[in-house]
Design an enzyme around this catalytic site. Structure first.
Site, short mmCIF file in Angstrom:
data_model
loop_
_atom_site.label_atom_id
_atom_site.label_comp_id
_atom_site.label_asym_id
_atom_site.label_seq_id
_atom_site.Cartn_x
_atom_site.Cartn_y
_atom_site.Cartn_z
N TYR A 44 -10.88 4.98 16.10
CA TYR A 44 -9.75 4.97 14.81
C TYR A 44 -9.91 6.45 14.86
O TYR A 44 -8.42 6.64 14.67
CB TYR A 44 -10.14 4.56 13.44
CG TYR A 44 -9.16 4.91 12.20
CD1 TYR A 44 -8.35 4.43 12.30
CD2 TYR A 44 -10.20 5.67 11.10
CE1 TYR A 44 -7.63 4.44 10.79
CE2 TYR A 44 -9.05 5.80 9.82
CZ TYR A 44 -7.18 5.56 10.21
OH TYR A 44 -7.38 5.67 9.18
N SER A 69 -5.18 11.22 9.33
CA SER A 69 -6.06 10.30 8.08
C SER A 69 -7.47 11.21 7.90
O SER A 69 -7.07 12.36 9.12
CB SER A 69 -6.80 9.30 9.21
OG SER A 69 -8.06 8.90 8.06
N GLY A 97 0.83 -1.44 0.26
CA GLY A 97 0.08 0.12 0.14
C GLY A 97 1.12 1.21 0.07
O GLY A 97 1.78 1.36 -0.91
#
Length: 306
Positions: free
Chosen positions: A178, A152, A26
């Site tokens: 998360y 993120s 990735g």
């Protein structure tokens, strides 16, 4: 430089040592591949060394590769592994130019690390916090050295630092956990930058890949899986594009400590990398300092800066 920052804008990296966590697949793989293509000596710091060796072979087999590629065992879910990896890296690399905290897990079912931490917080934040602290003295004397931590867009979604239940022992939300871990990445970056700024050599930056089509999404909750699948062609980009914000933060001569890079398209889901803004919560100094203190206590790692 072109209007859109691309792989071709990565400066020459010969003579530089780069450690990339989670580099066997990735975003991490693409980050390592592009740094090696520009001449950096790249260390793939990975949990599965066999996969790491295969990734290294793919990179070195590419005609564009100019730098050496090696593999280092690193399991961020175990502080013992982090300490062992740091000791190995210190023994083999007296200087480090780039530490790229890329590895991560997302939306996992409730699990704990070997040290009893909630898996996402333990892997995404505490593991990287410990690794950075154990390696920082190898970066501080090196002009132009950088620590880049990958966050993120999820740092805005149901995200808060739950100091009263950091390990989600009372109840568990995989999305909330998360978000907490990715918010922690930014709080850590900004506090690290403030602490290392007086040294004048190393800087800390953050980046996010937008919505990248990688293995990271494999634990997406069932309720979100169908809409995500349908919208993926419109919202996501490939891992190579997703790695560009990290690479810009790591290599752009104009990048400065405390900056945050992400895709420049609508919603920061895709597009070429540019400077972006993180949430107001990520800039709260009291939270940054409290998280730092708690992270030192949980990991037993004290940084060589105050």
């Amino acid at each position: 430089m072109s209007g859109n920052w691309t792989e071709q804008d990565i400066p020459d990296q010969h003579g530089r040592v780069a450690i990339v966590t989670g580099a066997n697949t990735g975003l991490g793989f693409e980050t390592a591949r592009m740094l090696a293509a520009r001449g950096a000596a790249v260390v793939l710091a990975v949990r599965d060394t066999e996969k790491g060796k295969r990734a290294a072979a793919r990179i070195t087999g590419d005609a564009a590769t100019q730098g050496d590629v090696t593999v280092q065992a690193l399991d961020l879910t175990s502080l013992d592994s982090v300490r062992t990896a740091a000791a190995d890296l210190r023994a083999t690399h007296p200087r480090i130019d780039l530490l790229i905290n890329n590895a991560g897990v997302m939306y996992t079912p409730k699990q704990t690390t070997a040290d009893g931490f909630e898996l996402q917080f333990g892997t995404n934040h505490l593991g990287h916090f410990a690794l950075t602290g154990l390696l920082l003295d190898r970066l501080l004397p090196v002009p132009g050295s950088r620590v880049v931590t990958v966050s993120s867009v999820g740092h805005r979604i149901r995200a808060a630092i739950h100091f009263d239940d950091l390990q989600w022992e009372r109840s568990y939300s995989r999305i909330g956990a998360y978000g907490q871990s990715k918010l922690a990445n930014l709080l850590f970056t900004y506090e690290l930058q403030r602490r290392i700024a007086p040294h004048g050599t190393t800087v800390a930056l953050a980046a996010h890949p937008g919505a990248s089509n990688t293995e990271l999404t494999r634990n997406t909750p069932a309720a979100l899986r169908v809409p995500v699948t349908w919208l993926a062609p419109l919202l996501t980009q490939n891992a190579g594009m997703g790695a560009l914000p990290t690479l810009r933060a790591a290599t752009d001569h104009a990048a400065e400590g405390g900056q945050y890079y992400g895709p420049g398209g609508p919603g920061e889901f895709r597009g070429h990398p540019k400077l972006v803004r993180s949430s107001p919560d990520s800039h709260d100094r009291a939270t940054q300092q409290r998280l730092w203190t708690v992270s030192e206590e949980l990991t037993g790692v004290t940084f060589p800066v105050r």
